[in-house]
Design a protein around this motif. Sequence first.
Motif, PDB file in Angstrom:
ATOM      1  N   LYS A  62       0.843  -1.212   0.000  1.00 53.01           N
ATOM      2  CA  LYS A  62       0.000   0.000   0.000  1.00 53.01           C
ATOM      3  C   LYS A  62       0.872   1.253   0.000  1.00 53.01           C
ATOM      4  CE  LYS A  62      -4.232  -1.798   2.082  1.00 53.01           C
ATOM      5  NZ  LYS A  62      -5.038  -1.930   3.305  1.00 53.01           N
ATOM      6  N   ALA A  63       1.948   1.229   0.789  1.00 50.72           N
ATOM      7  CA  ALA A  63       2.844   2.389   0.860  1.00 50.72           C
ATOM      8  C   ALA A  63       3.481   2.662  -0.500  1.00 50.72           C
ATOM      9  CB  ALA A  63       3.926   2.152   1.906  1.00 50.72           C
ATOM     10  N   ARG A  64       3.553   1.630  -1.334  1.00 52.24           N
ATOM     11  CA  ARG A  64       4.152   1.810  -2.661  1.00 52.24           C
ATOM     12  C   ARG A  64       3.083   1.907  -3.745  1.00 52.24           C
ATOM     13  NH1 ARG A  64       9.338  -1.333  -3.841  1.00 52.24           N
ATOM     14  NH2 ARG A  64       9.557   0.508  -5.131  1.00 52.24           N
ATOM     15  N   GLY A  65       1.884   2.303  -3.338  1.00 55.42           N
ATOM     16  CA  GLY A  65       0.835   2.665  -4.294  1.00 55.42           C
ATOM     17  C   GLY A  65      -0.001   1.523  -4.835  1.00 55.42           C
ATOM     18  N   LYS A  66       0.164   0.315  -4.282  1.00 57.38           N
ATOM     19  CA  LYS A  66      -0.621  -0.819  -4.769  1.00 57.38           C
ATOM     20  C   LYS A  66      -1.954  -0.895  -4.015  1.00 57.38           C
ATOM     21  CE  LYS A  66       3.226  -1.875  -6.874  1.00 57.38           C
ATOM     22  NZ  LYS A  66       3.441  -1.220  -8.180  1.00 57.38           N
ATOM     23  N   ASP A  67      -2.928  -1.458  -4.685  1.00 61.18           N
ATOM     24  CA  ASP A  67      -4.226  -1.714  -4.065  1.00 61.18           C
ATOM     25  C   ASP A  67      -4.170  -3.140  -3.508  1.00 61.18           C
ATOM     26  OD1 ASP A  67      -6.848  -2.017  -3.379  1.00 61.18           O
ATOM     27  OD2 ASP A  67      -7.618  -1.979  -5.433  1.00 61.18           O
ATOM     28  N   ALA A  68      -3.654  -3.262  -2.286  1.00 63.96           N
ATOM     29  CA  ALA A  68      -3.366  -4.593  -1.718  1.00 63.96           C
ATOM     30  C   ALA A  68      -4.425  -5.008  -0.703  1.00 63.96           C
ATOM     31  CB  ALA A  68      -1.993  -4.573  -1.052  1.00 63.96           C
ATOM     32  N   GLU A  69      -4.688  -6.318  -0.688  1.00 64.13           N
ATOM     33  CA  GLU A  69      -5.651  -6.852   0.300  1.00 64.13           C
ATOM     34  C   GLU A  69      -5.148  -8.185   0.833  1.00 64.13           C
ATOM     35  OE1 GLU A  69      -9.700  -7.296  -1.113  1.00 64.13           O
ATOM     36  OE2 GLU A  69     -10.246  -8.561   0.614  1.00 64.13           O
ATOM     37  N   LEU A  70      -5.260  -8.366   2.133  1.00 64.08           N
ATOM     38  CA  LEU A  70      -4.919  -9.653   2.751  1.00 64.08           C
ATOM     39  C   LEU A  70      -6.072 -10.632   2.554  1.00 64.08           C
ATOM     40  CD1 LEU A  70      -3.172 -11.425   4.665  1.00 64.08           C
ATOM     41  CD2 LEU A  70      -4.444 -10.411   6.568  1.00 64.08           C
ATOM     42  N   ILE A  71      -5.737 -11.814   2.069  1.00 68.32           N
ATOM     43  CA  ILE A  71      -6.708 -12.905   2.006  1.00 68.32           C
ATOM     44  C   ILE A  71      -6.255 -13.934   3.031  1.00 68.32           C
ATOM     45  CG2 ILE A  71      -7.803 -14.669   0.585  1.00 68.32           C
ATOM     46  CD1 ILE A  71      -8.451 -11.857  -0.411  1.00 68.32           C
ATOM     47  N   ASP A  72      -6.949 -13.960   4.146  1.00 62.06           N
ATOM     48  CA  ASP A  72      -6.589 -14.804   5.286  1.00 62.06           C
ATOM     49  C   ASP A  72      -7.440 -16.079   5.231  1.00 62.06           C
ATOM     50  OD1 ASP A  72      -6.230 -15.972   7.754  1.00 62.06           O
ATOM     51  OD2 ASP A  72      -6.591 -14.133   8.904  1.00 62.06           O
ATOM     52  N   ALA A  73      -6.807 -17.184   4.884  1.00 59.80           N
ATOM     53  CA  ALA A  73      -7.557 -18.434   4.699  1.00 59.80           C
ATOM     54  C   ALA A  73      -8.345 -18.808   5.956  1.00 59.80           C
ATOM     55  CB  ALA A  73      -6.594 -19.563   4.328  1.00 59.80           C
ATOM     56  N   LYS A  74      -7.772 -18.530   7.120  1.00 57.55           N
ATOM     57  CA  LYS A  74      -8.465 -18.878   8.370  1.00 57.55           C
ATOM     58  C   LYS A  74      -9.762 -18.076   8.505  1.00 57.55           C
ATOM     59  CE  LYS A  74      -7.767 -19.164  13.375  1.00 57.55           C
ATOM     60  NZ  LYS A  74      -6.853 -18.885  14.484  1.00 57.55           N
ATOM     61  N   ALA A  75      -9.715 -16.804   8.142  1.00 55.59           N
ATOM     62  CA  ALA A  75     -10.903 -15.943   8.244  1.00 55.59           C
ATOM     63  C   ALA A  75     -11.974 -16.393   7.250  1.00 55.59           C
ATOM     64  CB  ALA A  75     -10.520 -14.492   7.996  1.00 55.59           C
ATOM     65  N   ILE A  76     -11.540 -16.861   6.092  1.00 57.15           N
ATOM     66  CA  ILE A  76     -12.499 -17.310   5.078  1.00 57.15           C
ATOM     67  C   ILE A  76     -13.074 -18.669   5.471  1.00 57.15           C
ATOM     68  CG2 ILE A  76     -12.739 -18.009   2.654  1.00 57.15           C
ATOM     69  CD1 ILE A  76     -10.654 -15.796   2.048  1.00 57.15           C
ATOM     70  N   GLY A  77     -12.206 -19.540   5.989  1.00 56.10           N
ATOM     71  CA  GLY A  77     -12.670 -20.792   6.599  1.00 56.10           C
ATOM     72  C   GLY A  77     -13.313 -21.780   5.647  1.00 56.10           C
ATOM     73  N   LEU A  78     -12.723 -21.963   4.478  1.00 54.33           N
ATOM     74  CA  LEU A  78     -13.280 -22.960   3.559  1.00 54.33           C
ATOM     75  C   LEU A  78     -13.157 -24.353   4.173  1.00 54.33           C
ATOM     76  CD1 LEU A  78     -11.775 -21.828   0.125  1.00 54.33           C
ATOM     77  CD2 LEU A  78     -14.010 -21.289   1.089  1.00 54.33           C
TER      78      LEU A  78
END
Length: 196
Positions: free
Chosen positions: A30-46
Amino acid sequence: MADRVLVFYGSYRADRMGIRLANYIVAGLKARGKDAELIDAKAIGLPMLDRMYKEYAPGSAPQALEELALKIRAADAFVFVAGEYNWGVQPGLKNLTDHFLEEWFWRPAAIASYSAGRIAGARSALAWHGTLSEMGMIVVSSTLAVGPIAQALTADSAPLGEAGRFLDRSFIRFVDDLAWWTEAAKVQRARKPPPY
Ligand SMILES: Cc1cc2nc3c(=O)[nH]c(=O)nc-3n(C[C@H](O)[C@H](O)[C@H](O)COP(=O)(O)O)c2cc1C
């Protein structure tokens, strides 16, 4: 438009450490201008893989799979934060990735490994390299290898001491390398839309 970068992390442990590196990478992108998002497998819980996303009739996949498929298809690049369990990959992240195939195609991926020791998850990085290639991603050659992770990052993902300074320095090239391939893939996708 800013590059859309998804950062995948897959430990399900209560006392997990790799979240430090995952958050460091998201903040740094993000600090380098990217549109970044964390995908946390535990939070998604498939659940453990039963049907792949593509094996569901259109519109009938579980909501979490639908949402993730859309995000993966819309992304320009991926980062995989790879912890090491018994010289191999973490099952939570592998389970998440195996739900998809074509959704991953035609984009670059970078691997950031870590572990509790000095090997820094290198063996899991090696395993992920083949897996991500098989899933149709261009695996960039720059990697991050962080270990021992407790000596490199605080709980708030701030760099610590010499290991943290080394991580900061390595991160610049890691992002630049991924950005180069991201741009190359974007241009090619616009020039010649992927066949599937
Ligand atoms: C089941 C298990 C297996 C492990 N195997 C390895 C290993 O092969 N190599 C290594 O360097 N660390 C190994 N470790 C230590 C991990 O690197 C360390 O616990 C790390 O913090 C795991 O990532 P996490 O905290 O994000 O779950 C293992 C840990 C666990 C729980």
